[in-house]
Design a protein around this motif. Sequence first.
Motif, short mmCIF file in Angstrom:
data_model
loop_
_atom_site.label_atom_id
_atom_site.label_comp_id
_atom_site.label_asym_id
_atom_site.label_seq_id
_atom_site.Cartn_x
_atom_site.Cartn_y
_atom_site.Cartn_z
N UNK A 567 25.08 56.25 -3.30
CA UNK A 567 25.74 57.41 -2.71
C UNK A 567 25.18 57.82 -1.37
N UNK A 568 23.93 57.48 -1.08
CA UNK A 568 23.31 57.87 0.19
C UNK A 568 23.23 56.73 1.19
N UNK A 569 23.93 55.62 0.91
CA UNK A 569 23.93 54.49 1.82
C UNK A 569 25.22 54.47 2.63
N UNK A 604 14.95 64.24 1.47
CA UNK A 604 15.66 63.61 0.35
C UNK A 604 16.79 64.49 -0.15
N UNK A 605 17.89 63.86 -0.57
CA UNK A 605 19.02 64.57 -1.15
C UNK A 605 19.43 63.84 -2.42
N UNK A 606 19.94 64.59 -3.38
CA UNK A 606 20.37 63.97 -4.63
C UNK A 606 21.75 63.37 -4.49
N UNK A 607 22.00 62.28 -5.20
CA UNK A 607 23.32 61.65 -5.14
C UNK A 607 24.41 62.57 -5.65
N UNK A 608 24.05 63.43 -6.61
CA UNK A 608 25.07 64.29 -7.19
C UNK A 608 25.51 65.38 -6.24
N UNK A 609 24.73 65.60 -5.17
CA UNK A 609 25.09 66.64 -4.21
C UNK A 609 25.97 66.10 -3.10
N UNK A 610 26.24 64.81 -3.13
CA UNK A 610 27.00 64.19 -2.05
C UNK A 610 28.39 63.81 -2.54
N UNK A 611 29.34 63.74 -1.63
CA UNK A 611 30.65 63.21 -2.01
C UNK A 611 30.55 61.72 -2.26
N UNK A 612 31.57 61.18 -2.88
CA UNK A 612 31.56 59.75 -3.16
C UNK A 612 31.51 58.99 -1.85
N UNK A 613 30.38 58.32 -1.62
CA UNK A 613 30.17 57.65 -0.33
C UNK A 613 30.26 56.15 -0.46
N UNK A 614 30.90 55.66 -1.51
CA UNK A 614 30.89 54.22 -1.74
C UNK A 614 32.16 53.53 -1.30
#
Length: 689
Positions: A567-569, A604-614
């Motif tokens: 999610x963060x890539x 650092x940020x959590x994946x759950x805090x991000x929109x779907x980045x895939x």
Amino acid sequence: MRSRATLLTIAAFVLALVVSAVIAGGAATVVEKSTKQEVRVAMEAQGYGWMRVHTDGLQVILSGTAPTEAERFRAVSEVDKYVDSSRVVDNTDTQITKPITPPAFSLEMLRNENGISLIGLVPSSVDRDAIVEKLSKVAGEDGVTDMLESADYPVPGGWDEAMQFAMTTIETLPRSKVSVTAGKVSVQAITDSPSEKGRVETSLARRRPTDLKLSFDISAPRPVITPFTLRFLIDKEEGPHFDACSADTERARDHILAAARGAGAKGTLTCTIGMGTPSPDWAKAAQMAIKAVGDLGAGSVTFSDADIALDVPSTVDQQKFDDVVGELESNLPGVFSLKAKREPSPDAKAAQASFTATRDGDGHVELKGRVTDARERQTIESYARAKLGHDNVHGATRVDEELPAGWPVRTLAALDALSVLHDGKVTVTRDGISVNGVSGDPQASDTISRILTSQLGEDAQIDLSVKYDKRLDEVLALPTGKECVARLNDTLKKKKVDFDPGSAQVASESLDALDALAKSMKNCTDFKMEVAGYTDNQGREEMNLQLSQQRAQAVIRGLLDRGVLIGNLEAKGYGEAQPIASNDTEQGREMNRRIEFVLLDETPVGDDALPNATADATAGAEDGEPHWNGAVTDDGAPATEDAAQDQSGDGDTAAKPEQDAPQEEEIPVETPGDETPRPQSRPEDLSKG
């Protein structure tokens, strides 16, 4: 027989003559050499090395240049001791004597309450009696002290003109020194006031003859200012301005006026320079106080020697007043004392007294708010430096004598609580203590609670809000964002991710490189990172850019297939830009075809805090652009309808498949959570998901 005897007699006589001549010549030569050597040695021994000695038979010839006539005479007389004077030929001479340089004539006239003194060297032709007589009329009963000397040399040019100007000047300056040289006069004098100083300087400049060089240093004693005062205020009518300003030096004045302009003062600003300052740090204290008024935006500050009064209206926020006054009070030079007062608002409740200790992520600590007295302030700051780092503590507290009992104990307990936090804030009020912050200790809240209750009692009002951050946990020793990127790029150096020629398909021999990257991503998925793709410069630039983008996406998809949270890539293709080697060789082109990781944010940020980045990892180009999975047609073109018009730009040569590669089916990708099933084995063909 008789004739023969006669011939023998004649021959014997001739032979005797020859022998005698030879003997006489040899004897003369011996005498000549010995005389020359004896005289030369004697002259050098006597210090007359300048003399040259030659012989001609029995004659001794002297030559050379003596430094003086007296020395030449002594040297020749010394030669007479060794050789008869009738045999001496004196060809010596003396150096040409340079003319004696006239002395530098100068005269100093000193005038004070004891009269006039004359010191120096003047030409003999100068009428000294006339000078003394004229100056005696000026000196009166105090008289003139004549300590002049004279030399018999001509009067230099410009002397008379300079003397006349100096005599006139000394008459008008009762405390002065006038120095005279040929064509130049220097004047030093003390006047009674700045205005008189200006008049004297103007008079000297106007009276100066055209050809005379004049320099002067006229000073006026600074006034004694008592008390030493300064008053700066900001009001609605005039804005920032001075009612009074004093400084002890020009430099101090400039600093004070600069501080006033920094606080908003405009126009012409003046500050009297005088004597009587209570401290060498006057300018420093004045600057700090003026800045404080400027920060508050209203009010006044008044200095009376070392006493400072700061008064502000009730419109100034109480908390801001406390912060600014605390900063000023904590940093004023020791000799100064501050009394700060804020007008109470008739309708407002009394502001809550507080003390705050704040610590940031870099360990810097700031102490603000109120303390009971100066001793408590010193104790708190010393304790904070011992507990939290000597160079990290900045104090800005103010004294409030009306604080409740036990306040010092609370402030020290607050510092103990702050020491448990990595960063945060502890606030002490009349009602209790609140603690907010972040710690790498999962038991931080319990630890702080025990500290506060043990020091303040079980009934103390304590409000805790401490967040645990696993990345600060020294036990876990989680990597930072920079460490993660360095680890991933180091993995790529050891195991490079290669692709099929002209394709975004990861080569089968590079699948273990993706395995290694997946392992290196451990504890790194909380950081936003860019997966950057690059190609060489073979082919068209547009196709290289598209190919590098899709190769970066393929790497992210490969990590997803291995259970990595992506999610963060973010995938980013740069095409043939930023080469790291020359594209003129195959080895260089191979190095330029690469994948790199770049850190986008150290926080650092959590994946759950991000929109779907895939989406970039699974779909092709967005916004209507064609998707290409890296497959090529028989002629090496991309196997998409639109892209088939262009030749692949990467320098790899595409192998011709027996039939067109099928269009890859796009699949939806979701960020996996803890319940997401993981793949049991690595798929053989990543293009088929």
